[in-house]
Each structure stands twice: as C-alpha cells, then as structure tokens.
Design an enzyme around this catalytic site. Structure first.
Site, mmCIF file in Angstrom:
data_model
loop_
_atom_site.group_PDB
_atom_site.id
_atom_site.type_symbol
_atom_site.label_atom_id
_atom_site.label_comp_id
_atom_site.label_asym_id
_atom_site.label_seq_id
_atom_site.Cartn_x
_atom_site.Cartn_y
_atom_site.Cartn_z
ATOM 1 N NE ARG A 82 -2.521 0.930 3.565
ATOM 2 C CZ ARG A 82 -3.191 0.638 4.675
ATOM 3 N NH1 ARG A 82 -4.444 0.205 4.621
ATOM 4 N NH2 ARG A 82 -2.619 0.794 5.856
ATOM 5 C CE LYS A 184 -2.557 4.489 7.299
ATOM 6 N NZ LYS A 184 -4.004 4.579 7.529
ATOM 7 C CD GLU A 220 -11.816 6.007 4.338
ATOM 8 O OE1 GLU A 220 -11.369 5.169 5.135
ATOM 9 O OE2 GLU A 220 -11.140 6.488 3.416
HETATM 10 C C1 PLP Z 1 -5.130 3.865 7.808
HETATM 11 C C2 PLP Z 1 -6.497 4.194 7.371
HETATM 12 C C3 PLP Z 1 -7.558 3.284 7.547
HETATM 13 C C4 PLP Z 1 -7.382 1.957 8.248
HETATM 14 O O1 PLP Z 1 -6.547 1.085 7.546
HETATM 15 P P1 PLP Z 1 -5.830 -0.143 8.273
HETATM 16 O O2 PLP Z 1 -4.938 -0.704 7.238
HETATM 17 O O3 PLP Z 1 -6.895 -1.084 8.675
HETATM 18 O O4 PLP Z 1 -5.106 0.421 9.464
HETATM 19 C C5 PLP Z 1 -8.804 3.643 7.064
HETATM 20 N N1 PLP Z 1 -9.030 4.838 6.452
HETATM 21 C C6 PLP Z 1 -8.045 5.737 6.282
HETATM 22 C C7 PLP Z 1 -8.332 7.026 5.612
HETATM 23 C C8 PLP Z 1 -6.741 5.444 6.728
HETATM 24 O O5 PLP Z 1 -5.770 6.342 6.553
#
Ligand code: PLP
Length: 342
Positions: A82, A184, A220
C-alpha cells in the site's frame, strides 16, 4: 532483554521516544542501504519538497508480544504494497516490499524492550513514512527522499472496554481530495482536521463522509473504514475506489467468511440504508473495531439496536477472532503472521 519500565496499561496513544529508528535516503535515482540511528530529529532544508507541497506518505502497523514471548507483526507485506501505491500516486520512488519488511524486522528487533508484555493490551506501533527532502520551489516532485520507520509503544485503544461512539454525517466533503482517497497520505489527514475539530466541538466523536460526487453513499471516516452487520447476520462494507483499502477491513471480511461462516458483501451502501443495520463499527489498525452506537444525520438519530451501550455480539466475535489471530492465540491464515527474529 528485559522490558523498559513503563505503566503499560496507562500509556495511552501518544509518542514515546524509543531507542532506534530506521532511515534510508533516496538520491541520484537509488535508495541507499539504510541504517538504524539513535537520532530522533530530522533536519531539513527550508525549501524541502515535503514542507512546500506536502509530498509525504505513511503507513501504520503494530507488533505484538505473544504469551510465549515471541514478537509478531500482522501482514506487513500489505502495508509495504500500500505504501508503494501511495508513493506512486504522489510521484515518489517506491521503497520495495523486501526492503520494507527488512526495515520492520530491524527496527522492531532494535526496540524489542519497548514491545509491551502479553496481556497488557498495549502494543508497539510502527509508523513507516517517506517525504521529499531536497529544495523544491517550482511545482514538481522532489528528486531526493527519506524513508523512515519510528516505533512507539501504545496503550490499549479502549481504556475499560470499547464504549460505542456517536458520529455525524459530515457536511464537509470527503477528507481526501478526489482521486487521493485510496492512498495513505498526510495531505488527506490535514484536509480532515477541520472537520474533526468541528465534529468534536458539536459533541460527536467522528465524521461519516459521503461520496463527494453524489453525497448519497457511505464512504468512511477520516481514518477508519465502516463495517455493518445486517439483522440476518451478514457483514456489509462500502465498495468505493475513493476510500482507503483498510488491511483490518480486508482481514475482517476474510475472518467473517472463513472463520465465522458469515456472508460478506462489498457493495455501495446508500445512507438511507444505514437505519436497517443491526451493528456498525469502524475498523483500522489502531482500534481494530470501534463500535458505533449512533449516527446523527442532520438532527435525525440512527441508533443501532445492538451496540448502544457495548459492542454488538457479531462485532465482538469478529473482534475477538481477529485479535486472537494477531496475538498468536488463534491459528492464522497462511502468511498473515510475520515473526520478528531476535
Ligand atoms: C489507515 C487508514 C484506515 C485503516 O486502515 P488499516 O490498514 O486497517 O489500518 C482507514 N481509512 C483511512 C483514511 C486510513 O488512513
């Protein structure tokens, strides 16, 4: 080596400086061999790309201590992949999966005395990140970068058990500018800060963002994906290419299907459907699942029949199974657990 002396049950979710961090620099088209350093400070030119145009991406994962004293990380290969996707989207050089996992191994082993004891509820949080370091004034990608991993012990996300939270349907647009919602990057978080502070000022714990195009479908929150449980026990989660592909969510979907014999649907979820669900949770590395008791949509309360006072029964089963796998108590699917060699 014995652990440092910390009050593990009460350390909270904050930065605690540890002994070593991993650093590698990219210059002249290549990453150097990388090393561990004791220096927690980063000294940058005043015009560094990251400071001017926010060219930075990050990851988050945890290391856990097992009952027999081993140290495990959970699916670090997915964080590596990722981060490569995030870096490419911001025109940054990928840091390879092999190098990423090697860096995780080294930095956790070097800070082993900060990995909280089994049963404390605490864990070691790892924060890999990368940023543009050379001076950039015209709008273009940097040509030099630094990759780092810092680690910090974090306490149990929920002190005294998971209390359901209340979230609001946000009038602010999606935290992430369109097209970057699936990576991210600090820029997405910077864009969400105002919505979070505003939500807190109005008495809500979090924002539910809708798709920015039609404002009809659930996306989300600022830092976690949604899962819903239907009244007949299915797991339903939003399908969207503008949400961050959560590793926790992918793992929960697998656990639901293969360990708990549940049906799983990844599909568009209209906001109007939310009132039909029995349980709602937010999933991410930090908390695994935070139960949601209530969603407030412009003055209308949507209360989930299960989970107003505590985690709903299906959410609890998912939570217990996944955390059992992460801590080495329940047998993991092939390749999910990566043991740190000490
Ligand atoms: C990090 C993150 C998540 C959660 O991802 P994980 O891999 O489960 O920790 C969800 N939404 C956003 C915007 C994120 O930055």
């Amino acid at each position: 080596m014995s652990n440092v002396d910390l009050d593990w049950a009460n350390i909270g979710f904050g930065y605690i400086q540890t002994d070593k961090r991993y650093v590698s620099n990219f210059k002249d088209g290549a990453w150097d061999e990388g090393c561990l350093t004791e220096d927690p400070n980063v000294v940058l030119n005043e015009c560094a790309g990251v400071l001017q145009y926010a060219q930075t991406v990050f990851e988050g994962l945890k290391a856990y201590r097992t009952e027999d004293g081993r140290i495990l990380t959970f699916r670090p290969d997915l964080n590596a992949k990722r981060m490569i996707d995030s870096a490419k989207r911001l025109e940054m050089p990928p840091f390879s999966e092999e190098r990423f996992i090697d860096a995780v191994d080294k930095v956790v082993a070097a800070n082993a005395r900060y990995v909280p004891p089994f049963g404390s509820g605490a864990s070691l949080y790892l924060r890999p990140y990368m940023f543009g370091t050379n001076p950039v004034i015209g709008v273009k990608p940097a040509t030099e970068y630094q990759f780092r991993i810092l680690v910090t012990p974090v306490g149990p996300y929920f002190k005294g058990g998971a209390k359901p939270i209340t979230i609001r349907v946000s009038d602010f647009d999606r935290a992430a500018p369109r097209g970057t919602g699936h990576i991210k990057a600090g820029l997405n978080y910077a864009m969400s800060l105002h919505a979070i502070v505003d939500a807190h000022n109005q008495g809500y714990d979090e924002n539910m963002y809708l798709d920015s195009h039609t404002r009809t479908y659930v996306e989300e929150t600022g830092g976690a994906n949604f899962i819903f449980i239907t009244k007949d026990g299915k797991l339903v989660t939003p399908k969207s290419d503008t949400i961050l592909p959560s590793i926790t969510r992918r793992s929960l979907c697998y656990v639901a299907e293969h360990y708990l014999d549940m049906e799983v649907e990844e599909r568009e979820i209209p906001l109007t459907e939310v009132k039909e669900f029995a349980e709602c949770g937010l999933c991410g590395t930090a908390a695994v699942i935070s139960p949601v008791g209530k969603v407030v949509d412009h003055g209308t309360d949507i209360c989930f029949p299960s989970g107003m006072t505590e985690m709903g029964p299906v959410t609890k089963k998912l939570y217990d199974t996944l955390t059992g796998i992460q801590m080495g108590r329940i047998e993991a699917p092939e390749g999910w657990i990566h043991e740190i060699k000490l």
